[in-house]
Enzyme design. Structure first.
Site, PDB file in Angstrom:
ATOM      1  N   TYR A   1      -6.408  -2.621  -5.747  1.00  0.00           N
ATOM      2  CA  TYR A   1      -6.254  -2.815  -4.309  1.00  0.00           C
ATOM      3  C   TYR A   1      -6.153  -1.462  -3.611  1.00  0.00           C
ATOM      4  CZ  TYR A   1      -4.569  -4.203   0.229  1.00  0.00           C
ATOM      5  OH  TYR A   1      -4.462  -4.387   1.588  1.00  0.00           O
TER       6      TYR A   1
ATOM      7  N   GLU B   1     -10.121  -2.165   4.280  1.00  0.00           N
ATOM      8  CA  GLU B   1      -9.543  -2.698   3.038  1.00  0.00           C
ATOM      9  C   GLU B   1     -10.621  -2.994   2.004  1.00  0.00           C
ATOM     10  OE1 GLU B   1      -8.216  -6.903   2.803  1.00  0.00           O
ATOM     11  OE2 GLU B   1      -6.255  -6.098   2.298  1.00  0.00           O
TER      12      GLU B   1
END
Lengths: 292, 376
Positions: B101, B189
């Site tokens: 992530y 992201e």
């Protein structure tokens, strides 16, 4: 007394010739605020409700003497420039009324101001007012009776609603501070609470929060730890707000699993701060904490 | 404003961030074409602006171009979380060794951009933050300094990547910050950022959210604004109102975001359900009130309208006239409950009462009445 502004605060209005700037200059003057000058590029030599207009703050200070604070009404596109002008002119307090400023502009000037020791109220705020002394903002003054409650909020009309509820119960306000509805603001609840807890005119604080971010949660952690404090009652708007949707204010959005009503209420209650279910319950809870 | 995955990936590609080879398509035939160009197994991803797409069945695999065509046909005829799928992204399937992530957001408390980094990629950040808050490393960026390469040296360690990945990671993180600044993004992201079977880093999913307030700086993006909204949300935005759709039966019109939310919350507190959030903003003029009331009178869901105007300087006679005109122009018989405060209150009240509209001074009383009417 009260915090941030008082009857001696010498104010300049940036964007004084615009519709909003001129209109609220009149109301602030009527309230008794010491507005000594205004700026509007290219309008030097004119007057707005008797207030002299200059092209720059620098000029205004040269002709009018020291200025403490600025209130900004300029459009979002030019707001950051106005903030830098105020900071670099040596002003100590800058109230940014403007809504719709790009968040990265805000990140930059808020960090710059903090490094220079300048207090920014807002952006996207109704302003700050020490009741009976100085109004630097757009709030309807008659709603706020003078008194012992410090009021700090992320919204406008909801704050007026709560001030009115306080008045109905015979409670008044020392200073009201609008933090602003954007995700990045100059002041947060902790900054303002520290001022209120030191202010002799303030006996309790009302915190008006809303969904989005974690300013209320961080305040709860601070409140639990700090030893010098006064009673606080909270109201949080947005219990019915769905996640991922911006509720009017740029900052009022539940995102990345953060900032919902339940989390704020829980954090505040764990810190011993009662949370009102409706605006009308705020004065009732306030009476209880003040009796204790 | 959210960008679609394929748009975010196009931007990433332009900034030299590795993303899978692929193309967005809107017909099954094109999907087949792209799949045969890519060769081998492909992944087909519904392009919708909601989270949790994978769990909702919006991501499928296909082994042959023919299968890609069938899968695309199916996805293009379904809805994901209430949104129609009009585009799918057809991409090469990546051999994944580990899912990581990596995102860049604006931290409100620090008032700075911050990298969020975790070796537990592939799950939604909401879940990650709830279950493993200690597994998320934060690196703050001073806006005056910008990105600096040491940040990637922290990240490579947190992500448990071999030192040989440092060059790729540094380049990705540097580009993320550049995208954030160039596009005035609130969020960049990559989840997951993938460490492939052959030891490379690839952004398998990408999200970019643009700050609405900065759209005036990006004329090329302005045209995209509003497409994530429902019909009524779009209508309201065109009129310049803040509007959010909910599923209750009491329509809410108020001024100021906080008071509008408080009105909705009070409806819930007194046993009702709000249908929407509609903030008409400051200084409500007769025309704005009229437009807002008309919008909600014509909306099929609300059974009752609750108008809550706290006017400091707002003129209540203007508000009252706006409401009456909206009723007249729509011919609607929906009950309206009004609470208003401000200048010329008496006159405003008189106008409403003459037209058989209930008007209150206290917010609680108005909310209770609206809830009662909705239950009738």
């Amino acid at each position: 007394m009260g915090i941030l502004v008082n009857s001696n605060t010498r104010i300049i209005v940036q964007g004084i010739t615009g519709r909003e700037g001129a209109f609220h200059t009149k109301l602030m003057l009527e309230y008794g605020s010491k507005i000594v000058a205004g700026t509007s590029p290219g309008k030097k030599g004119t007057y707005v409700h008797g207030v002299p207009v200059y092209n720059s703050i620098d000029e205004a200070i040269r002709e009018q003497g020291a200025i403490d604070a600025s209130i900004i009404f300029v459009p979002a596109k030019f707001a950051a420039d106005a903030v830098y002008e105020a900071i670099d002119a040596g002003l100590k307090l800058v109230v940014v009324i403007t809504e719709g400023i790009p968040v990265h502009d805000e990140v930059k000037f808020v960090n710059y101001a903090r490094k220079k020791g300048v207090v920014i109220v807002g952006p996207n705020t109704p302003g700050v007012m020490t009741v009976g002394e100085c109004k630097m903002g757009i709030m309807p003054a008659h709603v706020f009776k003078p008194g012992r409650i410090g009021l700090v909020s992320r919204s406008g009309t909801l704050t007026y609603e709560i001030a009115r509820e306080l008045g109905k119960h015979g409670e008044g306000v020392s200073t009201v501070v609008g933090l602003g509805g954007d995700p990045v603001t100059g002041l947060d609840f902790i900054d303002v609470a520290e001022l209120f807890f030191k202010d002799p005119a303030t006996e309790a604080m009302v915190l008006v929060g809303e969904i989005g971010g974690d300013a209320e949660e961080r305040f709860a952690v601070y409140y639990k730890k700090t030893s010098y404090k006064k009673p606080v009652v909270a109201y949080i708007a947005g219990r019915t707000a769905p996640p991922g949707k911006r509720m009017g204010h740029a900052g009022a959005i539940i995102s990345m699993g953060m900032g919902d009503y339940a989390s704020k209420k829980k954090a505040l209650e764990e810190a011993g701060i009662p949370v009102a279910e409706t605006p009308s319950q705020v004065p009732v809870l306030l009476k209880q904490v003040l009796r204790q | 404003m959210k960008l679609y995955e394929y748009e975010a990936k196009e931007i990433a590609r332009r900034y030299n961030i590795p993303v899978p080879r692929g193309k967005p398509v809107s017909t099954p035939e094109e999907a087949q074409q792209v799949a045969s160009e890519l060769g081998g197994q492909v992944v087909i991803k519904a392009q919708v602006l909601v989270g949790g797409r994978g769990l909702a069945g919006g991501v499928k695999f296909a082994s042959t171009p023919g299968e890609a065509r069938e899968v695309a046909a199916k996805l293009l005829s379904t809805e994901i979380r209430g949104l129609k799928v009009s585009t799918v992204l057809v991409e090469e399937k990546i051999c994944i060794s580990r899912e990581l992530y990596l995102s860049l957001v604006i931290d409100r408390a620090a008032r700075k951009p911050v990298f969020l980094i975790s070796e537990m990629g592939g799950v939604e950040i909401e879940e990650l933050a709830r279950k493993y808050p200690d597994k998320i490393k934060k690196i703050y960026i001073d806006p005056e300094v910008g990105y600096s390469s040491y940040m990637s040296r922290i990240a490579v360690d947190v992500l448990n990547l071999p030192w040989s990945s440092i060059g790729e990671l540094d380049s990705i993180m540097k580009s993320m910050y550049k995208i954030m600044i160039d596009y005035d993004a609130e969020l960049v992201e990559f989840n997951p950022l993938v460490y492939t079977c052959d030891g490379k880093l690839i952004a398998v999913d990408a999200k970019i959210t643009i700050d609405d307030n900065s759209l005036f700086k990006h004329p090329e993006l302005q045209a995209l604004y509003g497409r994530e909204y429902s019909e009524y949300e779009r209508k309201a935005k065109e009129l310049g109102f803040s509007y959010v759709e909910l599923d209750g039966d009491i329509g809410v019109i108020s001024n100021g975001a906080g008071l509008t939310m408080a009105t909705m919350d009070s409806i819930l507190y007194y046993g009702g359900k709000p249908a929407n959030f509609l903030d008409i903003g400051g200084g409500a003029s007769r025309d704005r009130v009229k437009e807002a009331v008309k919008l909600m009178l014509l909306h099929p869901r609300p059974r009752v309208l609750l108008v809550n105007i706290f006017g400091g300087i707002t003129r209540c006679d203007e508000v009252a006239m706006g409401i009456i005109e909206a009723l007249r122009e729509t011919g609607s018989t929906k009950p309206i409950v009004v609470r208003m405060l401000g200048t010329n209150e008496e006159e405003g009240r008189r106008i409403l009462i003459e037209n058989d509209i209930e008007v209150y001074v206290e917010m609680d009383d108005a909310v209770k009445k609206a809830v009662e009417l909705a239950k009738r």
